[in-house]
Design a protein around this motif. Sequence first.
Motif, PDB file in Angstrom:
ATOM      1  N   ALA A 138       0.832  -1.358   0.091  1.00 34.72           N
ATOM      2  CA  ALA A 138       0.360  -0.317   0.044  1.00 34.72           C
ATOM      3  C   ALA A 138       0.848   1.590  -0.181  1.00 34.72           C
ATOM      4  CB  ALA A 138      -1.148  -0.496   0.925  1.00 34.72           C
ATOM      5  N   LEU A 139       2.276   1.145   0.204  1.00 34.88           N
ATOM      6  CA  LEU A 139       3.074   2.199   0.307  1.00 34.88           C
ATOM      7  C   LEU A 139       3.345   2.265  -0.885  1.00 34.88           C
ATOM      8  CD1 LEU A 139       6.018   1.686   3.558  1.00 34.88           C
ATOM      9  CD2 LEU A 139       3.698   3.475   3.524  1.00 34.88           C
ATOM     10  N   VAL A 140       3.691   1.637  -2.150  1.00 34.89           N
ATOM     11  CA  VAL A 140       4.138   1.956  -3.505  1.00 34.89           C
ATOM     12  C   VAL A 140       2.488   2.147  -3.894  1.00 34.89           C
ATOM     13  CG1 VAL A 140       4.916   0.294  -5.292  1.00 34.89           C
ATOM     14  CG2 VAL A 140       5.738  -0.465  -2.945  1.00 34.89           C
ATOM     15  N   THR A 141       1.531   1.888  -3.704  1.00 36.32           N
ATOM     16  CA  THR A 141       0.124   1.836  -4.522  1.00 36.32           C
ATOM     17  C   THR A 141       0.479   3.046  -3.635  1.00 36.32           C
ATOM     18  OG1 THR A 141      -0.977   1.105  -2.732  1.00 36.32           O
ATOM     19  CG2 THR A 141      -0.200  -0.127  -5.319  1.00 36.32           C
ATOM     20  N   GLY A 142      -0.186   3.818  -2.998  1.00 33.96           N
ATOM     21  CA  GLY A 142      -0.058   4.976  -2.046  1.00 33.96           C
ATOM     22  C   GLY A 142       0.898   6.417  -3.346  1.00 33.96           C
ATOM     23  N   ALA A 143       2.357   6.088  -3.427  1.00 35.36           N
ATOM     24  CA  ALA A 143       3.042   7.020  -3.834  1.00 35.36           C
ATOM     25  C   ALA A 143       3.208   6.890  -5.487  1.00 35.36           C
ATOM     26  CB  ALA A 143       4.862   6.128  -3.751  1.00 35.36           C
ATOM     27  N   LEU A 144       1.971   5.531  -6.140  1.00 38.17           N
ATOM     28  CA  LEU A 144       2.048   5.169  -7.468  1.00 38.17           C
ATOM     29  C   LEU A 144       0.143   6.210  -7.391  1.00 38.17           C
ATOM     30  CD1 LEU A 144       2.770   4.553 -10.235  1.00 38.17           C
ATOM     31  CD2 LEU A 144       1.664   2.775  -9.166  1.00 38.17           C
ATOM     32  N   SER A 145      -0.307   6.885  -6.556  1.00 36.53           N
ATOM     33  CA  SER A 145      -1.675   7.643  -7.220  1.00 36.53           C
ATOM     34  C   SER A 145      -1.367   8.505  -6.618  1.00 36.53           C
ATOM     35  CB  SER A 145      -2.825   6.639  -5.544  1.00 36.53           C
ATOM     36  OG  SER A 145      -3.320   5.692  -6.155  1.00 36.53           O
ATOM     37  N   THR A 146      -0.618   9.147  -5.730  1.00 28.90           N
ATOM     38  CA  THR A 146       0.135  10.673  -5.630  1.00 28.90           C
ATOM     39  C   THR A 146       0.769  10.916  -6.811  1.00 28.90           C
ATOM     40  OG1 THR A 146       0.404   9.981  -3.050  1.00 28.90           O
ATOM     41  CG2 THR A 146       2.030  12.558  -4.493  1.00 28.90           C
ATOM     42  N   GLU A 147       1.493  10.055  -7.609  1.00 26.76           N
ATOM     43  CA  GLU A 147       1.726  10.535  -8.709  1.00 26.76           C
ATOM     44  C   GLU A 147       0.928  10.921 -10.364  1.00 26.76           C
ATOM     45  OE1 GLU A 147       5.002  12.043  -9.254  1.00 26.76           O
ATOM     46  OE2 GLU A 147       6.254  10.219 -10.101  1.00 26.76           O
ATOM     47  N   ALA A 148      -0.503   9.906  -9.868  1.00 27.79           N
ATOM     48  CA  ALA A 148      -1.252  10.008 -10.871  1.00 27.79           C
ATOM     49  C   ALA A 148      -2.144  11.334 -11.360  1.00 27.79           C
ATOM     50  CB  ALA A 148      -1.777   8.978 -10.994  1.00 27.79           C
ATOM     51  N   LEU A 176       8.884  16.751  13.827  1.00 31.28           N
ATOM     52  CA  LEU A 176       8.689  17.894  14.707  1.00 31.28           C
ATOM     53  C   LEU A 176       7.489  16.231  15.132  1.00 31.28           C
ATOM     54  CD1 LEU A 176       7.941  20.987  13.293  1.00 31.28           C
ATOM     55  CD2 LEU A 176       9.554  20.237  14.646  1.00 31.28           C
ATOM     56  N   ARG A 177       6.389  15.325  14.969  1.00 26.00           N
ATOM     57  CA  ARG A 177       5.475  15.187  15.345  1.00 26.00           C
ATOM     58  C   ARG A 177       6.050  13.441  16.437  1.00 26.00           C
ATOM     59  NH1 ARG A 177      -0.311  12.934  13.407  1.00 26.00           N
ATOM     60  NH2 ARG A 177      -1.410  13.870  14.700  1.00 26.00           N
ATOM     61  N   ARG A 178       6.929  13.224  15.909  1.00 25.69           N
ATOM     62  CA  ARG A 178       7.968  12.380  16.884  1.00 25.69           C
ATOM     63  C   ARG A 178       7.376  10.865  16.322  1.00 25.69           C
ATOM     64  NH1 ARG A 178       8.720  17.414  19.367  1.00 25.69           N
ATOM     65  NH2 ARG A 178      11.515  17.404  19.946  1.00 25.69           N
ATOM     66  N   HIS A 179       6.552  10.672  15.643  1.00 19.76           N
ATOM     67  CA  HIS A 179       5.853   9.375  15.425  1.00 19.76           C
ATOM     68  C   HIS A 179       6.943   8.443  14.848  1.00 19.76           C
ATOM     69  CE1 HIS A 179       2.444   9.877  17.972  1.00 19.76           C
ATOM     70  NE2 HIS A 179       1.992  10.747  17.561  1.00 19.76           N
ATOM     71  N   ALA A 180       7.397   7.165  15.621  1.00 22.05           N
ATOM     72  CA  ALA A 180       8.066   6.027  14.451  1.00 22.05           C
ATOM     73  C   ALA A 180       7.605   6.241  13.061  1.00 22.05           C
ATOM     74  CB  ALA A 180       8.962   5.827  15.193  1.00 22.05           C
ATOM     75  N   GLY A 181       6.864   5.909  13.660  1.00 20.21           N
ATOM     76  CA  GLY A 181       5.698   4.825  12.223  1.00 20.21           C
ATOM     77  C   GLY A 181       5.597   6.087  10.963  1.00 20.21           C
ATOM     78  N   GLN A 182       5.590   7.081  11.796  1.00 15.06           N
ATOM     79  CA  GLN A 182       4.905   8.386  10.800  1.00 15.06           C
ATOM     80  C   GLN A 182       6.358   9.025   9.493  1.00 15.06           C
ATOM     81  OE1 GLN A 182       3.296  12.050  12.295  1.00 15.06           O
ATOM     82  NE2 GLN A 182       3.905  13.619  11.118  1.00 15.06           N
ATOM     83  N   ILE A 183       7.630   8.706  10.702  1.00 10.24           N
ATOM     84  CA  ILE A 183       8.920   9.359  10.122  1.00 10.24           C
ATOM     85  C   ILE A 183       9.222   8.032   9.273  1.00 10.24           C
ATOM     86  CG2 ILE A 183      11.225   9.070  10.452  1.00 10.24           C
ATOM     87  CD1 ILE A 183      10.557  10.208  13.382  1.00 10.24           C
ATOM     88  N   ALA A 184       8.975   7.088   9.562  1.00  9.52           N
ATOM     89  CA  ALA A 184       9.234   5.594   8.050  1.00  9.52           C
ATOM     90  C   ALA A 184       8.720   5.406   7.299  1.00  9.52           C
ATOM     91  CB  ALA A 184       9.470   4.605   8.989  1.00  9.52           C
ATOM     92  N   VAL A 185       7.029   6.437   7.008  1.00 13.29           N
ATOM     93  CA  VAL A 185       6.341   6.142   5.755  1.00 13.29           C
ATOM     94  C   VAL A 185       6.864   7.101   5.052  1.00 13.29           C
ATOM     95  CG1 VAL A 185       4.109   6.581   5.087  1.00 13.29           C
ATOM     96  CG2 VAL A 185       4.992   4.676   6.986  1.00 13.29           C
ATOM     97  N   GLY A 186       6.963   8.176   6.130  1.00 12.94           N
ATOM     98  CA  GLY A 186       7.516   9.703   5.353  1.00 12.94           C
ATOM     99  C   GLY A 186       8.280   9.174   4.045  1.00 12.94           C
ATOM    100  N   GLU A 187       9.742   8.687   4.973  1.00 12.48           N
ATOM    101  CA  GLU A 187      10.829   8.531   4.264  1.00 12.48           C
ATOM    102  C   GLU A 187      10.613   7.846   3.248  1.00 12.48           C
ATOM    103  OE1 GLU A 187      13.627   6.957   7.293  1.00 12.48           O
ATOM    104  OE2 GLU A 187      13.921   9.125   8.483  1.00 12.48           O
ATOM    105  N   ALA A 188      10.008   6.148   3.442  1.00 17.29           N
ATOM    106  CA  ALA A 188       9.276   5.658   2.470  1.00 17.29           C
ATOM    107  C   ALA A 188       8.820   6.384   0.877  1.00 17.29           C
ATOM    108  CB  ALA A 188       8.923   4.411   2.994  1.00 17.29           C
ATOM    109  N   LEU A 189       7.665   7.107   1.176  1.00 16.14           N
ATOM    110  CA  LEU A 189       7.064   7.414   0.213  1.00 16.14           C
ATOM    111  C   LEU A 189       8.503   9.051  -0.686  1.00 16.14           C
ATOM    112  CD1 LEU A 189       4.072   7.991   1.695  1.00 16.14           C
ATOM    113  CD2 LEU A 189       4.100   6.775   0.044  1.00 16.14           C
ATOM    114  N   ALA A 190       8.053   9.113   0.121  1.00 13.26           N
ATOM    115  CA  ALA A 190       9.652  10.484  -0.554  1.00 13.26           C
ATOM    116  C   ALA A 190      10.953   9.581  -1.600  1.00 13.26           C
ATOM    117  CB  ALA A 190      10.456  11.251   0.647  1.00 13.26           C
ATOM    118  N   SER A 191      11.317   8.951  -0.944  1.00  6.54           N
ATOM    119  CA  SER A 191      12.054   7.328  -1.289  1.00  6.54           C
ATOM    120  C   SER A 191      11.493   7.174  -2.383  1.00  6.54           C
ATOM    121  CB  SER A 191      12.293   6.437  -1.180  1.00  6.54           C
ATOM    122  OG  SER A 191      13.705   6.837  -0.118  1.00  6.54           O
TER     123      SER A 191
END
Length: 510
Positions: free
Chosen positions: A218-228, A243-258
Motif C-alpha cells: 500500500a505504500l507503493v500504490t499510495g505513492a503511485l496514486s500521488t503521481e497519477a 516534529l511530531r516524533r511518531h516512529a511509524g510516521q517518520i518511516a512512512v514519510g521517508e519511504a514515500l519520498a524515496s
Amino acid sequence: MTEVTLVPGEVSLGQWQAIHAGACMRLDPACAPRIAAGAAAVERILARHEPVYGINTGFGKLASVKIGDDDLATLQRNIVLSHAAGTGAPSPVPVVRLMMALKLASLAQGASGIRPQTVALLEAMLARGLTPVVPAQGSVGASGDLAPLAHMTAAMIGVGEILVGEERLPAMDVLARAGLEPAVLGPKEGLALLNGTQFSTAHALAGLFGADRLFRTALVTGALSTEAAKGTDAPFDPRIHRLRRHAGQIAVGEALASLMAGSAIRASHRADDPRVQDPYCLRCQPQVMGAALDVMRAAAAMLETEANGVSDNPLIFAETDEALSGGNFHAEPVAFAADMIAMAVCEIGSIAERRIAMLVDPALSGLPAFLTPRPGLNSGFMIPQVTAAALVSENKQRAFPASVDSIPTSANQEDHVSMAAHGARRLAEMVENALAVIGIELLAAAQGCDFHAPLTSSEALERVRARLRAQVPHLEEDRHFHPDMEIANGLVREGAIMEAAGLALPGVLS
C-alpha cells in the motif's frame, strides 16, 4: 527449504513466519532435560495422593471431583474426546501447522508436565506433514482454545482425521502408515495439550504476516496514486514528521519520498500547480499509514511474547514439585493484538479506496472521468471503485473489537472470556479484502500515470508499472475487467509489487 530450530522462549517472528510459510522445523535438543524434569515432577506430585487440578481431578466446574489412580489415563482420554467439539470449515493447513509448532514450543519449556514421547510424537507429525483436521469454530479464547486443540490432540491418539497433502484420512490409518504409534496420554498430558492460546495466536500471527505485506504494498500504490494525481511530495518532507516524533510516521514519510524521488511527473508541475494542498488521502499518508505501522508493531510485540510463553494450566514447577493453577490460558493479549491489527488493516484499505475515488473523479484528479479516454461510451474504472468501496465497508463491519465481547461458559466457572479466536480468525478475510482494494488502486494509479506520457515517474515506480504492464495492458476501451483485477490481486498477494519497487520498505518485521 529453510529449517527452523525452535528454541522455546526465544523464537523470532521471522522464524514463526517461516514455519507458517512451510519451512521445516525441529525442536532444540537442549529442551530434553526440562521436558523430562516436568514429567518426573508430575509423578512425584501424584505419589502424594493429594487432589491437584487437572492431574487427578475433574475439569472446569468439575474440579472438585477426585479421580482415582486407576482412572487417570481414562480421564485424559475423555477430556480429549469430549472437548473435540468444534464445528465449521477446517482451519487452513499453514495455520494448523503453526498452531502445532506453537504448542510444541510451549510444552518443551518443561512447565506443562508432559512426557518426552508425547512431545516427540507432535514433532514427528510436523516433520512428516501430518496435519490434523481442526474445525475453525468453537473457541471463546479462555481456558485455552479448548475445542481446536482437542481436535489436534485427538489426531495424536488416533481419533478424527488427518490431512496428508490433499487427502483427508482417518487419523489412526495415517499414523500407522507413517510408522507412528498413537499417544496413550499420561496424567496431565491431555489437559496440557488442550489448554493454551495456540489456535488464536496462530491465526493472529498469520493475520499479522498478511497485514505486513499489505502495508508495504500500500505504500507503493499510495505513492503511485500521488503521481497519477500529480500530487506534491512536500508533505513527505522529513522535517514535518520529525516534529511530531511518531516512529511509524517518520518511516512512512521517508519511504514515500524515496518512492517518488527523481520523478519527472512530479518535477513537471512544481512551479505552476494552482493547487495549494492535496486531499488528505494523499497528503496524510504518513500520518495514517504511520499510525497503522505503529499499531501493528505493538501488536507484533504482544504476539511475539505470547508465542514464546507457556499458556496452559496448571503449570508444573519441577524445582519445588508444585502444580500451580492460574489463568495463563486467558487470551486477552491475543484478542487485543488481533483487534489492533484489524483496525490497521481496515484503515489501510479505507484510505486506499479514497485515493481510487479521487483518481476516477475528474474534478479532483484532473484526469479523464473514470480514467478512460472516451468516458460515456466507456465506463472505465467506475465499478472497480464501487467494488473497493464494498470491500472497505465489509472490513469496517468486521473491525469492531472482538475483545470487548464476553459470554460466560462452563456453568459460570469461566465467566469472562477473550474472544481471541473470533478476533484472530477474521483477520485473514480482512487482509484479503484490503489486498483486493490495493490491487484496484494499482490498476487505477498505473492507468492515471499513463495519461502523463511521455513524462515518467521515479525509477522505483516505473519498475512497478512495468511489472504490472507485463501482464495487464493500458485500458484504452472497456474490456472484461475481472481478469485484470485477478492478475493485480495476485501480484499484490505474492509481494511482486513491493519487490518490483526495489526499495527497503518499512514494515512490521523490519
